[in-house]
Design a protein around this motif. Structure first.
Motif, PDB file in Angstrom:
ATOM      1  N   VAL A 190     111.592 -33.504 -10.179  1.00  0.00           N
ATOM      2  CA  VAL A 190     110.944 -34.615 -10.866  1.00  0.00           C
ATOM      3  C   VAL A 190     111.388 -35.941 -10.248  1.00  0.00           C
TER       4      VAL A 190
ATOM      5  N   PHE B 119     110.979 -25.363 -17.779  1.00  0.00           N
ATOM      6  CA  PHE B 119     110.024 -26.456 -17.696  1.00  0.00           C
ATOM      7  C   PHE B 119     110.735 -27.777 -17.960  1.00  0.00           C
ATOM      8  N   TYR B 120     110.398 -28.792 -17.159  1.00  0.00           N
ATOM      9  CA  TYR B 120     110.994 -30.115 -17.344  1.00  0.00           C
ATOM     10  C   TYR B 120     109.924 -31.164 -17.056  1.00  0.00           C
ATOM     11  N   ASP B 121     109.800 -32.143 -17.957  1.00  0.00           N
ATOM     12  CA  ASP B 121     108.768 -33.169 -17.816  1.00  0.00           C
ATOM     13  C   ASP B 121     109.348 -34.565 -17.605  1.00  0.00           C
ATOM     14  N   GLY B 122     110.617 -34.612 -17.205  1.00  0.00           N
ATOM     15  CA  GLY B 122     111.255 -35.895 -16.993  1.00  0.00           C
ATOM     16  C   GLY B 122     111.977 -36.422 -18.213  1.00  0.00           C
TER      17      GLY B 122
ATOM     18  N   TYR C 122     113.810 -30.522 -21.519  1.00  0.00           N
ATOM     19  CA  TYR C 122     113.682 -29.181 -20.961  1.00  0.00           C
ATOM     20  C   TYR C 122     113.113 -28.234 -22.014  1.00  0.00           C
TER      21      TYR C 122
ATOM     22  N   LYS D 292     105.469 -35.101 -11.700  1.00  0.00           N
ATOM     23  CA  LYS D 292     105.484 -35.533 -13.097  1.00  0.00           C
ATOM     24  C   LYS D 292     106.152 -34.496 -13.987  1.00  0.00           C
ATOM     25  N   SER D 293     106.009 -33.232 -13.647  1.00  0.00           N
ATOM     26  CA  SER D 293     106.680 -32.160 -14.379  1.00  0.00           C
ATOM     27  C   SER D 293     106.857 -30.969 -13.447  1.00  0.00           C
TER      28      SER D 293
ATOM     29  N   PHE E 175     102.053 -29.429 -21.678  1.00  0.00           N
ATOM     30  CA  PHE E 175     102.869 -28.368 -22.281  1.00  0.00           C
ATOM     31  C   PHE E 175     101.990 -27.226 -22.791  1.00  0.00           C
TER      32      PHE E 175
ATOM     33  N   ARG F 280     115.151 -31.062 -12.485  1.00  0.00           N
ATOM     34  CA  ARG F 280     115.384 -32.509 -12.574  1.00  0.00           C
ATOM     35  C   ARG F 280     115.259 -33.156 -11.198  1.00  0.00           C
TER      36      ARG F 280
ATOM     37  N   THR G 162     100.890 -33.177 -10.986  1.00  0.00           N
ATOM     38  CA  THR G 162     101.016 -33.242 -12.439  1.00  0.00           C
ATOM     39  C   THR G 162     102.067 -32.233 -12.864  1.00  0.00           C
ATOM     40  N   ILE G 163     102.054 -31.095 -12.194  1.00  0.00           N
ATOM     41  CA  ILE G 163     103.101 -30.091 -12.367  1.00  0.00           C
ATOM     42  C   ILE G 163     103.287 -29.345 -11.055  1.00  0.00           C
TER      43      ILE G 163
END
Length: 267
Positions: free
Chosen positions: A165, A189-192, A195, A170-171, A230, A162, A134-135
């Motif tokens: 991911v 932090f990047y979630d796809g 940023y 997922k992040s 987040f 990037r 998930t992260i």
């Protein structure tokens, strides 16, 4: 009384500052019931890791199965997985149990500098654990190993996030504590999709043993309580920063963070 439940899959730290011990302390401080699967027993203190004794693969598998058979797990945090064989078993059991919220902390080297990760395990970690994440929570050196690239600038960190991911996570949050200089530590932090940078004043201390374990466990505890990713990361950052600010002067080497500081200072 109903309570959120989190499982840590990691190594045991006899010094009490990192690994399973740090994870369970963090869960407790954040009002989450903690469970554990021990992958290896380390003989270590604040100065060194003297030895590492992996738990037999069957023992790791049986611990996982025992929990899956009886107790609902709201979130999982993985730390020291040690080698390819154990990684494969752990990934298989996570999928079999249907545990969906997984924080993967790719622990490779102890604060004291000793390797806690077999080199041949890297491909297994990338193939089997990263897609379950998930992260993913690497520091800069770990992110360099995972992406096979040098990370020197903030843009490098963003590009590495990037890439991770794209590899299936997922992040990702790439922790900036190992950046060479600056008055502030910047995590990316990047979630796809977008940023975000988390910036905190650098705390001048050598008592940083277990920071990565504690941060990842705080995220897992927050996810277990139903918080979105987040928010889980944001509150995890506040928890670990407070723990570092009030780090404990224990031992003669790198002392531990203060897991109880949040109870007295952060709330």
């Amino acid at each position: 009384m109903n309570i959120a439940r989190a499982l840590t899959i990691a190594g045991s730290d006899s010094g009490g500052g990192a690994g399973i011990q740090a994870d369970l302390k963090t869960f407790q401080e954040l009002d989450v019931f903690g469970m554990s699967v021990i992958t290896a027993v380390t003989a270590q203190n604040t100065q060194e890791v003297k030895s590492v004794h992996p738990v037999p693969v069957e023992g790791v598998e049986e611990q996982l199965q025992a929990i899956a058979d009886d107790i609902h797990v709201d979130a999982v945090k993985t730390g020291m997985l040690y080698d390819e064989e154990r990684i494969c078993v752990i990934a298989e059991q996570i999928k079999k149990a249907g545990w969906k919220k997984v924080v993967v902390d790719p622990v490779m080297v102890a604060t004291t500098g000793m390797s806690l990760f077999q080199k041949r395990a890297l491909s297994a970690l990338i193939e089997y654990m990263v897609p379950l994440a998930t992260i993913l929570t690497p520091n800069i050196p770990e992110a360099e190993v995972l992406t096979d690239r040098k990370i020197e600038t903030l843009d490098d960190r963003k590009e590495a996030a990037r890439q991770l991911v794209d590899m299936g996570a997922k992040s990702v949050i790439i922790k900036g504590g190992h950046q060479a200089e600056g008055e502030h530590v910047i995590d990316v932090f990047y979630d796809g999709e977008s940023y975000h940078t988390f910036e905190r004043p650098r705390v001048e201390t050598t008592n940083t043993h277990g920071t990565g374990c504690t941060f990842a466990s705080a995220i897992a505890a927050n996810l277990a309580q139903g918080k979105e990713i987040f928010q889980a990361v944001e509150e995890g950052k506040a928890f670990i920063h407070t723990a570092i600010e009030h780090a404990l002067d224990v031992g003669h080497g790198h002392g531990p963070t203060n897991h109880a500081a949040w109870r007295f200072q952060g709330k």
